[in-house]
Write an enzyme that holds these catalytic residues in place. Structure first.
Site, mmCIF file in Angstrom:
data_model
loop_
_atom_site.group_PDB
_atom_site.id
_atom_site.type_symbol
_atom_site.label_atom_id
_atom_site.label_comp_id
_atom_site.label_asym_id
_atom_site.label_seq_id
_atom_site.Cartn_x
_atom_site.Cartn_y
_atom_site.Cartn_z
ATOM 1 C CG ASP A 54 -1.670 1.244 1.459
ATOM 2 O OD1 ASP A 54 -2.376 1.670 0.521
ATOM 3 O OD2 ASP A 54 -1.556 1.825 2.558
ATOM 4 C CG ASP A 69 -2.200 7.259 0.343
ATOM 5 O OD1 ASP A 69 -1.204 7.522 -0.367
ATOM 6 O OD2 ASP A 69 -3.360 7.491 -0.018
ATOM 7 C CG ASP A 108 -1.906 2.737 6.493
ATOM 8 O OD1 ASP A 108 -2.582 3.625 7.050
ATOM 9 O OD2 ASP A 108 -2.008 2.487 5.276
#
Length: 287
Positions: free
Chosen positions: A44, A46, A219
């Site tokens: 991922d 961001d 996250d």
């Protein structure tokens, strides 16, 4: 796809993203041989690979180039404040995010947006890459595996980030274009949540990957479908819900925000985003 899945926007988004990644080809470093062809890593972007939201940094760069108004930037800044304070992608409205992403590019040329993305990456994103996460990606590259980004960010921007980091490629949101001009429509939906898992599975089928030998990093609890699709899942800078899920499933946890670095990067960035929102709001009110 059968008739039922073909109508699912998440499946369509995943299939389109995988097709775009394959069409873009391998952008990884040519001096590292691919010796482990059935294993790969998926990251991922961001708050996992990059501090903050890549689409917000892109919006800042476009605003500086007069692509939209100051009041539009207020909305982006406020979304960034919520994202940094809450630490969860779910604080974004998916519908609003989709419409915002389309407003960036509708009627613009693909080549123009790609060129701007290169410039904005250098200006606003290059120094926001988490060194720890970058090292994890390099570990997979050094093992002869391919590494892809998987993000809701437009695929053109995601590919730029991947190229600059020396990664194999990227899976991102696909905006429809005709004759090199964006139409203002998405193919399926934003690559978010279950759509990421569909994209990873579609790419694995095309590239001959064994997902049991693959690793995924994120996250956000929204990426549990992607994390669950591979053999090894790693929570990086996790939000509270993902941390709980990781403990429940026995997934690894890596947190690069701890100690002084968290104080230095986390709090000031929240305050900084709030200052942007407040200052932009003041300008709008004065106007």
């Amino acid at each position: 796809m059968d008739a039922s899945t073909a109508l699912d926007p998440a499946v369509r988004a995943g299939e389109a993203s995988a097709a775009a990644a394959v069409a873009a080809g391998d952008s990884g470093p040519g001096d590292v041989p691919l010796t482990d062809l059935t294993a790969a890593a998926f990251f991922d972007v961001d708050n996992t690979m990059m501090v903050g939201a890549s689409i917000f940094h892109f919006a800042r760069g476009l605003a500086a180039r007069k692509f939209f108004t100051t009041s539009d930037l207020v909305g982006f800044a406020w979304q960034q404040v919520k994202f940094r304070i809450g630490g969860r992608e779910s604080t974004y409205s998916t519908t609003t995010g989709r419409d915002t992403a389309l407003s960036f590019v509708a009627g613009r040329g693909v080549e123009e947006i790609t060129t701007l993305g290169e410039e904005i990456y250098d200006e606003l994103m290059a120094d926001r890459i988490w060194a720890g996460t970058r090292a994890l990606a390099q570990m997979h590259l050094d093992a002869g595996q391919r590494v892809w980004l998987v993000t809701a960010t437009p695929v053109e921007l995601a590919l730029i980030i991947a190229r600059r980091l020396g990664l194999s490629g990227a899976l991102g949101t696909v905006a429809e274009s005709i004759d090199g001009v964006y139409t203002g429509r998405l193919v399926g939906e934003i690559l978010h949540g279950p759509a990421k898992a569909h994209a990873v599975r579609a790419l694995a089928a095309t590239e001959g990957l064994d997902l049991r030998r693959c690793t995924a990093y994120s996250d956000s609890v929204n990426d549990v479908p992607m994390l669950s699709a591979v053999g090894t899942a790693v929570a990086v800078n996790p939000d509270g819900d993902l941390r709980d899920a990781a403990r429940k499933h026995g997934w690894q946890i890596r947190d690069f925000r701890t100690g002084r670095k968290a104080a230095r990067i986390g709090v000031p960035s929240v305050l900084g985003a709030g200052a942007v929102a407040a200052a932009a709001g003041f300008v709008v009110r004065k106007r």
